[in-house]
Design an enzyme around this catalytic site. Structure first.
Site, PDB file in Angstrom:
ATOM      1  N   PHE A  53      -6.296  -1.868   5.647  1.00 35.11           N
ATOM      2  CA  PHE A  53      -5.046  -1.996   4.723  1.00 35.11           C
ATOM      3  C   PHE A  53      -4.433  -0.570   4.566  1.00 35.11           C
ATOM      4  CE2 PHE A  53      -6.939  -6.226   2.987  1.00 35.11           C
ATOM      5  CZ  PHE A  53      -6.950  -6.808   4.085  1.00 35.11           C
ATOM      6  N   GLU A  82       0.694  -1.100   0.013  1.00 34.61           N
ATOM      7  CA  GLU A  82      -0.007   0.014   0.005  1.00 34.61           C
ATOM      8  C   GLU A  82       0.819   1.219   0.045  1.00 34.61           C
ATOM      9  OE1 GLU A  82      -0.666  -2.584   1.934  1.00 34.61           O
ATOM     10  OE2 GLU A  82      -2.437  -3.216   1.068  1.00 34.61           O
ATOM     11  N   HIS A  87     -11.166  -5.600   7.936  1.00 29.14           N
ATOM     12  CA  HIS A  87     -12.203  -5.365   6.854  1.00 29.14           C
ATOM     13  C   HIS A  87     -13.195  -4.559   6.936  1.00 29.14           C
ATOM     14  CE1 HIS A  87      -9.458  -8.886   5.433  1.00 29.14           C
ATOM     15  NE2 HIS A  87      -9.833  -8.798   4.210  1.00 29.14           N
ATOM     16  N   GLN A 111      -7.648  -1.991  -0.877  1.00 27.42           N
ATOM     17  CA  GLN A 111      -8.487  -2.602  -1.126  1.00 27.42           C
ATOM     18  C   GLN A 111      -9.686  -2.829  -0.113  1.00 27.42           C
ATOM     19  OE1 GLN A 111      -7.193  -7.161  -1.383  1.00 27.42           O
ATOM     20  NE2 GLN A 111      -7.803  -6.541  -3.433  1.00 27.42           N
ATOM     21  N   PHE A 112      -9.099  -2.656   1.264  1.00 25.43           N
ATOM     22  CA  PHE A 112      -9.999  -2.317   2.440  1.00 25.43           C
ATOM     23  C   PHE A 112      -9.410  -1.601   3.392  1.00 25.43           C
ATOM     24  CE2 PHE A 112     -11.085  -6.918   1.000  1.00 25.43           C
ATOM     25  CZ  PHE A 112     -12.461  -7.046   1.241  1.00 25.43           C
ATOM     26  N   ASP A 113     -10.202  -0.924   4.097  1.00 24.68           N
ATOM     27  CA  ASP A 113     -10.044   0.203   5.079  1.00 24.68           C
ATOM     28  C   ASP A 113      -8.817  -0.060   5.903  1.00 24.68           C
ATOM     29  OD1 ASP A 113     -11.452  -1.732   6.563  1.00 24.68           O
ATOM     30  OD2 ASP A 113     -13.221  -0.854   5.875  1.00 24.68           O
TER      31      ASP A 113
END
Lengths: 328, 360
Positions: free
Chosen positions: A87, A61, A130, A83-85
């Site tokens: 991360f 990231e 997630h 991709q997800f909060d």
């Protein structure tokens, strides 16, 4: 063209529009290419715009945001997908120390028109990391604009406005609403859209102002319907922009209703609700009938998904908050 | 490390060497110019340290000992190449034509930077360790997309930065996308108080092989070797051969910054050893011995350094503090209601003193 689109599809259409209208726009992230993203938001875009414009990146990231900054320095307009909060945190240094500050540090010489899309919030029964609501880390950071869309029609225009912005934008997508459908008018020119820094009244009302953003806007609208059965007229406002806050729209409503409740999934402590409460108190002091109340997540980490229904503010908890403002 | 691993074209004693991989004829390089560059940036450095001691600067990060690494690589850049510095690259800034006063502004605290990176082809100083390696890699990915095969990128960082995740991510992104970027690591042996042994178990240039691109170690105190190796790496990048890593093996002869005290963590004899490998002295010896320069040349450069020192000193002392309300400038491109309201209120607050007859 008008038609019913899911929120996920509406963002896809907005991204497509941006890619078509400006050849400097790029999409980069993990699995955004052939797969079309884990939520299919970028579905079909690599096929139509090529691997140089829709880039599957290594799984890093900080690398995604850091290289997006470099591409922006070169004149590109990258749209990064996290991709997800949960991360986004490996990229926090690049976002907070570099992306947010470079215009300021360069005394206006550098523009970094980078959009960072983050699916956020809970309610999908996911495994840990997630379902987070990291918005306040970014709202607290000067130099970023932070916005959250709440339905398909909004998402379609807001993603395009975010990409068009010369400032870096944190673009929050309510992941549990990805599959919600709404009428989207894809023919309306962007110039006629509500600007990115404005809130909007979703449900007009007179007795109490209910403020929210992202996934809880729908819940709040449902709460307003339920409250009406009890004879209470609730005005629901979708904040849309978390930084800057659209205080005139908020204050106008609270001056009218005299009561205010803020709902968000993020923990109440240090959340946007606290900031709004302070500002509403200052702006509407003589018109307030009750203290500004907050309904939100608890001071705990996000719980295992079998407990998330207790953690997330639902219709009843929001109505409870509304009821409590009438006890003063 | 064996001697054969270290690329060298000019020994500490001023002996000129040839290297089969990096041929460089004296006619290809302006050695007197490189001597002048190194001497002048060392003077900038000395002057800035004095200004800090006199309270004119908040802090200064000295480049003492790293002149050859910075001038050699900096002069190898083509005008269109883009450079991403850390915060000690005053020599590279010099090569990019940046006035030393611009650097003084940053360390004096009157601005975070005073130049346009796109215009100077020299990015802002980056203080968070290693962050700029990713910016350089992204910029190089942009060059690829532009099809600009006459441009390359160089990014500077230190031995300490190689421990940062961002540097490894940059190595990997650059390799996977075959980006035209040269990673120039000045291994000055010390990350504030931590020696190389705390950063790595393998020679740093060998890291490159794990990422799939070439890495070389060059005598970082040898301006000719740094020039030749960097020139070749940039050329390879422009030709589509992808990234490479140069480890310039050098020594931080001064403190980390003016706030540091190296006597607490390193022995004096180490510095004495490296003084014998001084990057400027070996060029002076070679220029004099080979008859390329006489005493008149060295006197002229020395006088020029004095003038530059005086110029910087005066410019620094004359530098005004910025206007108070400028602290609100350039946070956003457009309006931001919260910030705008704060500016307005603070302006009124300041004005309230003026109306009482007090000065701001």
């Amino acid at each position: 063209m008008t038609g019913k689109l899911t929120l996920s599809r509406a963002i896809n259409e907005g991204l497509r529009r941006a890619l078509e209208s400006d050849d400097k726009v790029m999409i980069m992230g993990e699995d955004v290419g052939k797969l079309g993203g884990v939520f299919r938001v970028t579905d079909g875009l690599q096929k139509d715009f090529g691997e140089h414009r829709v880039v599957d990146t290594p799984l890093a990231e900080s690398g995604i945001v850091g290289t997006a900054i470099g591409l922006a320095l070169r004149g590109y307009r990258p749209v990064c997908e996290i991709q997800f909060d949960g991360f986004v945190f490996p990229a926090t240094d690049q976002i907070v120390s570099q992306l947010a500050k470079m215009r300021y540090r360069s005394r206006g010489a550098v523009s970094l028109p980078v959009t960072i899309r983050i699916p956020f919030g809970g309610g999908i029964g996911a495994v840990e990391h997630h379902s987070e609501s990291p918005e306040m880390f970014f709202a607290h950071t000067a130099g970023l604009r932070v916005v959250a869309c709440s339905d398909a029609a909004e998402a379609f225009t807001m993603i395009q406005l975010a990409i068009e912005s010369e400032d870096p934008v944190i673009f929050l997508e309510p992941k549990r609403r990805y599959w919600d459908k709404a009428e989207v008018d894809t023919a309306t020119p962007l110039s006629g859209a509500l600007p990115l820094d404005k809130a909007r009244v979703v449900v007009p009302g007179d007795d109490v102002t209910l403020l929210s953003y992202g996934p809880l806007v729908r819940t709040c609208a449902e709460a307003a319907v339920a409250a009406r059965e009890d004879g209470r007229s609730v005005e629901v406002i979708d904040l849309r922009t978390l930084s800057p806050l659209d205080m005139p729209t908020i204050a106008e409503s609270v001056d009218k209703t005299g009561r205010c409740v803020v709902a968000h999934e993020a923990p109440v402590f240090g959340g946007l609700g606290g900031e709004i409460a302070a500002r509403v108190t200052e702006a509407c002091f003589y018109n307030l009938e009750a203290p500004v109340l907050r309904v939100g997540g608890f001071a705990t980490p996000y719980p295992p998904s079998r407990l998330e229904d207790h953690y997330l503010p639902d219709l009843d908890r929001i109505l409870d908050g509304v009821d409590r403002t009438f006890e003063f | 490390m064996t001697d054969s691993e270290l690329i060298q074209l000019l020994t500490p004693e001023g002996e000129r060497l040839a290297h089969p991989m990096y041929p460089l004829d004296d006619s290809e390089v302006d050695l007197k110019g490189l001597y002048r560059d190194m001497t002048l940036v060392r003077r900038v450095d000395t002057e800035a340290i004095s200004l800090q001691r006199q309270g004119e600067l908040g802090i200064w990060a000295s480049l003492l000992g790293q002149e050859a690494a910075q001038i050699g690589s900096g002069r190898a850049l083509a005008p269109a190449d883009m450079a991403f510095p850390s915060y000690r690259e005053h020599g590279v800034a010099w090569c990019r034509g940046l006035e030393p006063e611009k650097l003084i502004e940053l360390f004096r605290g009157v601005s975070h930077s005073g130049w346009d990176p796109a215009e100077r082809k020299f990015h802002l100083y980056t203080i968070v360790i290693g962050d700029q390696t990713l910016h350089a890699t992204g910029y190089a990915m942009g060059i690829q997309r532009d099809g600009a095969d006459d441009e390359a990128v160089i990014v500077y960082f230190g031995d300490g930065a190689t421990s940062q995740g961002d540097v490894s991510e940059a190595f990997n992104f650059a390799s996977v996308f075959n980006a035209p970027v040269v990673f120039f690591c000045q291994n000055n042996q010390w990350a504030i108080s931590e020696s190389n042994e705390r950063q790595t178990r393998v020679p740093l240039y060998q890291r490159a092989s794990g990422f799939g691109f070439p890495g070389v170690r060059v005598d970082g105190n040898d301006v000719l070797a740094c020039y030749a190796v960097t020139r070749q790496a940039l050329r390879a990048a422009r030709e589509g051969q992808g990234p490479s890593l140069i480890e310039a093996f050098t020594y931080r002869m001064g403190a980390h910054t003016t706030t540091d005290d190296p006597t607490r963590y390193r022995i004096a004899s180490e510095l004495e050893t490296w003084k014998l490998k001084d990057p400027i002295e070996r060029v002076r010896v070679y220029l004099a011995r080979s008859g390329q320069a006489d005493s008149g040349f060295f006197e002229k450069i020395s006088a020029e350094a004095d003038e530059l020192g005086a110029r910087i000193r005066e410019a620094c002392r004359a530098m005004p503090d910025p206007a108070p309300l400028s602290l609100f400038d350039h946070v956003y491109a457009g309006s931001h209601a919260i910030l705008d309201a704060e500016r307005e209120r603070f302006a009124a607050y300041l004005d309230s003193f003026e109306s009482e007859g007090a000065s701001r």
